[in-house]
Structure formats: structure tokens, C-alpha cells
Write a protein that holds these residues in place. Structure first.
Motif, short mmCIF file in Angstrom:
data_model
loop_
_atom_site.label_atom_id
_atom_site.label_comp_id
_atom_site.label_asym_id
_atom_site.label_seq_id
_atom_site.Cartn_x
_atom_site.Cartn_y
_atom_site.Cartn_z
N PRO A 250 -2.33 -1.35 13.80
CA PRO A 250 -2.52 -2.09 12.54
C PRO A 250 -1.20 -2.79 11.96
CG PRO A 250 -2.42 0.09 11.97
CD PRO A 250 -2.96 0.07 13.69
N THR A 251 -0.81 -3.94 11.45
CA THR A 251 0.80 -4.33 11.05
C THR A 251 1.22 -3.94 9.99
OG1 THR A 251 -0.31 -6.44 9.44
CG2 THR A 251 0.30 -6.28 12.56
N ASN A 252 0.88 -3.17 9.48
CA ASN A 252 1.29 -2.52 7.72
C ASN A 252 1.03 -1.19 7.66
OD1 ASN A 252 -0.46 -3.50 5.43
ND2 ASN A 252 -0.13 -5.12 6.36
N LEU A 253 1.13 -0.46 6.64
CA LEU A 253 0.80 1.06 6.18
C LEU A 253 -0.76 0.95 5.67
CD1 LEU A 253 2.14 3.93 5.96
CD2 LEU A 253 2.61 3.06 3.79
N ALA A 254 -0.77 -0.48 4.88
CA ALA A 254 -2.29 -0.70 3.85
C ALA A 254 -3.08 -0.21 5.23
CB ALA A 254 -2.12 -1.97 3.31
N CYS B 120 -8.94 6.57 1.16
CA CYS B 120 -7.53 5.52 0.39
C CYS B 120 -7.64 5.34 -0.79
CB CYS B 120 -7.94 3.87 1.53
SG CYS B 120 -7.15 4.41 3.30
N ARG B 121 -9.18 4.92 -1.14
CA ARG B 121 -8.74 4.73 -2.67
C ARG B 121 -8.79 5.44 -3.27
NH1 ARG B 121 -13.95 4.68 -5.57
NH2 ARG B 121 -14.69 4.43 -3.88
N HIS B 122 -9.19 7.12 -3.40
CA HIS B 122 -9.31 8.10 -4.26
C HIS B 122 -7.62 8.49 -3.66
CE1 HIS B 122 -12.67 8.33 -5.76
NE2 HIS B 122 -13.37 8.30 -4.32
N PRO C 121 -3.09 5.32 -3.40
CA PRO C 121 -1.95 5.10 -4.94
C PRO C 121 -1.02 6.01 -4.55
CG PRO C 121 -4.48 6.04 -5.30
CD PRO C 121 -4.32 5.14 -4.06
N TYR C 122 -0.87 6.64 -3.75
CA TYR C 122 0.21 7.76 -3.78
C TYR C 122 1.49 7.86 -2.39
CZ TYR C 122 2.78 12.09 -2.03
OH TYR C 122 4.28 12.43 -2.31
N ASN C 123 1.09 6.84 -2.19
CA ASN C 123 1.81 6.06 -1.40
C ASN C 123 2.38 4.95 -2.09
OD1 ASN C 123 2.36 6.35 1.99
ND2 ASN C 123 -0.53 7.23 1.81
N VAL D 291 4.64 7.18 -3.28
CA VAL D 291 5.89 7.20 -2.88
C VAL D 291 7.20 6.37 -3.07
CG1 VAL D 291 6.72 8.87 -1.62
CG2 VAL D 291 4.92 9.38 -2.30
N TRP D 292 5.98 5.30 -2.31
CA TRP D 292 7.17 4.63 -1.89
C TRP D 292 8.15 3.05 -2.91
CZ3 TRP D 292 9.62 5.30 2.47
CH2 TRP D 292 9.10 6.15 3.24
N ALA D 293 7.10 3.03 -3.71
CA ALA D 293 7.67 2.09 -5.08
C ALA D 293 7.59 0.36 -4.17
CB ALA D 293 8.57 2.44 -5.78
N PHE D 294 6.74 0.57 -3.33
CA PHE D 294 7.06 -0.55 -2.37
C PHE D 294 5.55 -1.31 -1.98
CE2 PHE D 294 10.61 -3.07 -0.73
CZ PHE D 294 11.71 -1.81 -1.59
N PRO D 295 5.20 -2.43 -1.87
CA PRO D 295 3.70 -2.59 -2.11
C PRO D 295 3.49 -2.06 0.14
CG PRO D 295 5.05 -4.87 -2.40
CD PRO D 295 5.70 -3.32 -2.42
#
Ligand SMILES: Cc1cc2nc3c(=O)[nH]c(=O)nc-3n(C[C@H](O)[C@H](O)[C@H](O)COP(=O)(O)OP(=O)(O)OC[C@H]3O[C@@H](n4cnc5c(N)ncnc54)[C@H](O)[C@@H]3O)c2cc1C
Length: 424
Positions: free
Chosen positions: A121-125, A137-139, A143-145, A148-152
Motif C-alpha cells: 500500500p502506498t498510503n494510510l487509506a 474501516c467504515r465503522h 473516521p478514527y484516523n 487523529v491525524w486531521a490530514f487526508p
């Protein structure tokens, strides 16, 4: 002479590890981001702090410096999900959730496992989706990450996830959904806290008779690399052979002369988020929780820290000290309105203001630099600046000194390693 800037965990680790004469300068208070503060006599940290480490050397140093052995306990952490409370981590303890949510989580996990191709994977998503699937991921995870990160999440490189996000294997996730076994196999399941005082007591104890004569409270304002001299706000100038700095890297480069244009141009790429911390003392609330994580984006905080449960010395009868962590950044600004009021009303929403309870003390403060955010540009900037500084006998260390997502133990260990490296 070795010169150390900053008496947080990284600078103090360096001071303890060096074998050469040194001086250490601190602009404000010992402990840095790991220091503590009081609200009407109750102790809080700048965001929830608890100690765990894989660096045995750091543990030995801290434990040997304390007057009393630290208090060690199992981490009682939970997740609030739409009115239901389950044990942390979400992905390992699905059992208590509504059946439809469990079905979403397990079918999503099976689909994710079946569609794994081996492509990294190349990114956190992507990493979250590949690891846990659509339902988890949906539940929770997405939304949690995002909170916390306040970044896409598709801009964050998952270089740190191995140490930070619990990854139960497939069998353990399924077992956590359908058996009554609680999943507890994660590195920080057991945590330590000073027996007396706040988390900061771990690091203030490192200012012992060996460090104290070398410690001066003064702020570095300019660094002249060619002459190997640092100016301080008091007007003093200090010469060095090697320099270890835990000053925030962006600010540090702003103090350095000369800096090549291409290095200076990397500064804006260093990314971070910020944190608002609302600390509350609530009478009439008793709980044995230490942490509560909330992914729901309509609740203002992502994490509650029950600091009065960090050690017996902090407990008071029929009262709880709780801190709400609220991340923000240019991508996700703080909501308008009174944060204190909003935190209290959301505490009520998650069921933590029972009838008869009352907020008896409240405090709001901000941590401008809370988490370094690992975007690709930020990693490239950090590497470019740090590699160049080392060629000039400057060793950047620590959370913002080297712009790395480390806890206090990792910062302290980096300081120790830099002190050894600097005299080779
Ligand atoms: C919300 C949150 C939760 C956390 N939870 C945990 C946890 O549970 N466990 C854990 O171990 N860690 C935790 N951490 C991380 C921990 O707080 C940091 O990793 C650690 O304090 C970093 O140490 P440092 O020495 O690198 O930097 P800092 O602690 O920032 O210390 C740097 C020092 O340099 C000084 N300084 C800066 N500029 C100058 C200057 N110009 N001249 C002189 N001095 C200067 C500063 O005043 C400061 O004292 C958490 C952090 C946050 C934000």
C-alpha cells in the motif's frame, strides 16, 4: 565540547549517554512535550501519556532514576461506538457490537484477504483497507484516523503503522468477533507511570547530580555552522565541537547560518498537526477506564484520557480527571464555538456525566506541534535536512527535532544513540 539543545527526553537521553564533557540548554521546562501540569491540584499531561518501550536501555535509565518504582498496570482502554463500549482494539474485539456491524466487519475482512495481491500500500487509506477491509474501516479505522491525524489519509505514508496500529491476524479478528476471549496481544497492553507526580516525573528525575551542573535555562537563537557557535537569548555565546539538537527542525533551520537554498526550501514541506487538550475534573464520576477512543465525527474528541487512573497517587474518591484530545490542522480546523462547552456536552453524550456529577475544574490548552505527519514530501524534507545537518556536525534527534513519529522512549533512545555517534 558536546552541546545539547533541549532538555526533553531526547536531550536528557543524550546527556546520560555521552562520555565527553557537555552542556545542555533548555528554553522553558525540563521534559518538553512529556512534562505535566496541574489544574487546581490535579495532574495532567499534554495529551495522554503512558510508558512502554522496546528499548530496554531507556527503561533501565528511567527506572534507576526514580525514587520509587513506577506504577505498572494493564491498559484498560475501550472504544465507544454509537452508544456501545467495547474493549480496545476495535479490530480485535468486535464481539460486543451490533450483529449487523460485526457482519460488515467480517465480510469486509474476508473480501480484503481474498483480494490481496502482494502490492504494498502506498498510503494510510490503502493500508487500512488492505489490512482490515471495508467494514472495519467504515465503522472505525477511517473516521478514527481522520480525526487523529486531521490530514487526508491518502496523503499519509504508512511508514510507522507497524508499531502503532494493532494488527491481529485473521483468526484473532474472527475469534474476537465470535468468542468471549478479549484480545490483549499488543505491545502497550502493559503501561507504566511514575509512582508520584505526572508523566513528566519520569524525565525530571533524569536531572540528577550528574546532569544538573551542566544544565542551563536559556534559549538558543542562532547557530553559526562555520564558526561552530550558538547564540542564546541571554546574550551568551557557546562554542561546540558537536551539536545535538531536539529543537523543532523547522525552527532550527530558521536559526542556522549558512543554509543552502535547496535545504531552506524544504522547510515548508515538514508537516504536523496540532492538538487542543481540554482537561476536566468531574466530581461524582468513578470509572476504572484509562482511555476511551471515539471515531464518530460528530463527537469532538477522538480520545479521552482518564489521568486519575494512571497511578494510585493521582486518584481521589468520587472524582475523575479526564482529558479530551482534539486534533486540528489546516485540513481540519477546530470547530467554531466554545471548545470547553462542546467537550463537556460530548462527554455527556458518551455517557460520562451521570446524574449527580459535576465539572468542578476545567482547562483548555493547545499543543501547536503534536504529531509529525508522514506525507511523502514531509519525509523527503526531514531526510534531506537531517542528512545535510549531520555533515555539518549537527545531530537532529527526537519527535520534532528529527521530525519522526516517536514516543518519549524513542526520543530518549535517539538522544542516546546520537551522543555515541557524535564522539566517533
Ligand atoms: C498527544 C500526545 C500523546 C503522547 N503520548 C505519549 C505516550 O503515551 N508515551 C510516550 O512515551 N510519549 C508520548 N508522546 C510523545 C512524547 O511527548 C514526545 O515523543 C517526547 O516528549 C519527545 O521528546 P523530545 O525530546 O524529542 O522533544 P520535546 O519533548 O519536545 O523536547 C524538546 C525540548 O527542547 C526545548 N527547546 C526547543 N527549542 C529550544 C531552543 N531554541 N533552545 C533551547 N531549548 C529549546 C523545548 O522547550 C523542549 O523542552 C505523546 C505526545 C503527544 C503529543
Amino acid at each position: 565540547m558536546l552541546l545539547i539543545l533541549g532538555a526533553g527526553p531526547a536531550g536528557l537521553g543524550a546527556a546520560h549517554a555521552t562520555t565527553v564533557p557537555y552542556r545542555i540548554f533548555e528554553q522553558a521546562a525540563v521534559g518538553g512535550l512529556s512534562r505535566s501540569f496541574e489544574v487546581e491540584g490535579r495532574i495532567f499531561d499534554y495529551g495522554g501519556h503512558a510508558f512502554f518501550t522496546s528499548h530496554e536501555e531507556v527503561r533501565t535509565l528511567l527506572w534507576s532514576a526514580q525514587r520509587q518504582p513506577p506504577f505498572v498496570q494493564l491498559r484498560r482502554a475501550f472504544i465507544w461506538h454509537d452508544g456501545t463500549v467495547i474493549p480496545y482494539p476495535f479490530q480485535g474485539n468486535l464481539r460486543g457490537l451490533p450483529p449487523d456491524v460485526i457482519v460488515d466487519c467480517l465480510t469486509g475482512l474476508i473480501a480484503a484477504v481474498e483480494s490481496r495481491t502482494g502490492r504494498a500500500p502506498t498510503n494510510l487509506a490503502e493500508w487500512l483497507q488492505q489490512s482490515f477491509g471495508e467494514g472495519i474501516c467504515r465503522h472505525f479505522m477511517t473516521p478514527y484516523n481522520e480525526k487523529v491525524w486531521a490530514f487526508p489519509l491518502n496523503t499519509i505514508v504508512p511508514e510507522w503503522v507497524g508499531h502503532r496500529i494493532v494488527q491481529p491476524d485473521f483468526r484473532s479478528i474472527v475469534a474476537g468477533a465470535i468468542t468471549d476471549r478479549t484480545f490483549t496481544s499488543f505491545p502497550n497492553n502493559q503501561v507504566a507511570y511514575p509512582a508520584e507526580g505526572g508523566f513528566g516525573a519520569f524525565y525530571s528525575a533524569l536531572v540528577d547530580t550528574s546532569v544538573e551542573p551542566n544544565l542551563t535555562f536559556d534559549r538558543a537563537t542562532a547557530v553559526y555552522l562555520d564558526r561552530k557557535v550558538v547564540d542564546f537569548s541571554s546574550g551568551r555565546q557557546v562554542a561546540y565541537d558537536q551539536l545535538i539538537t531536539s529543537v523543532d527542525l523547522d525552527e532550527f533551520i530558521g536559526m542556522v547560518t549558512p543554509v543552502p537554498g535547496p535545504i531552506s526550501e524544504l522547510r515548508p514541506d515538514l508537516q504536523h498537526n496540532s492538538l487542543a487538550v481540554v482537561s476536566l475534573v468531574i466530581s461524582g464520576l468513578e470509572t476504572d477506564m484509562q482511555r476511551l477512543y471515539v471515531a464518530d465525527s460528530s463527537v469532538i474528541f477522538h480520545k479521552l484520557v482518564f489521568n486519575s487512573n494512571s497511578a494510585p497517587s493521582l486518584r481521589r474518591a468520587q472524582e475523575t480527571s479526564v482529558q479530551c484530545e482534539i486534533s486540528f490542522s489546516a485540513h481540519k480546523p477546530l470547530p467554531a464555538g466554545d471548545l470547553l462547552e462542546r467537550a463537556v456536552s460530548d462527554l455527556d453524550r458518551v455517557g460520562l456525566l451521570p446524574a449527580g456529577s459535576d465539572v468542578v475544574a476545567a482547562d483548555l490548552r493547545y499543543v501547536d506541534k503534536a504529531y509529525p505527519v508522514s506525507t511523502a514530501a514531509s519525509i523527503a524534507a526531514r531526510e534531506g535536512i537531517c542528512d545535510w545537518l549531520v555533515t555539518r556536525d549537527v545531530h537532529p534527534v527526537g519527535r520534532f527535532g528529527a521530525w519522526r513519529y516517536v514516543n518519549s522512549d524513542g526520543a530518549c533512545y535517539a538522544g542516546m544513540c546520537a551522543a555515541r555517534e557524535a564522539v566517533r
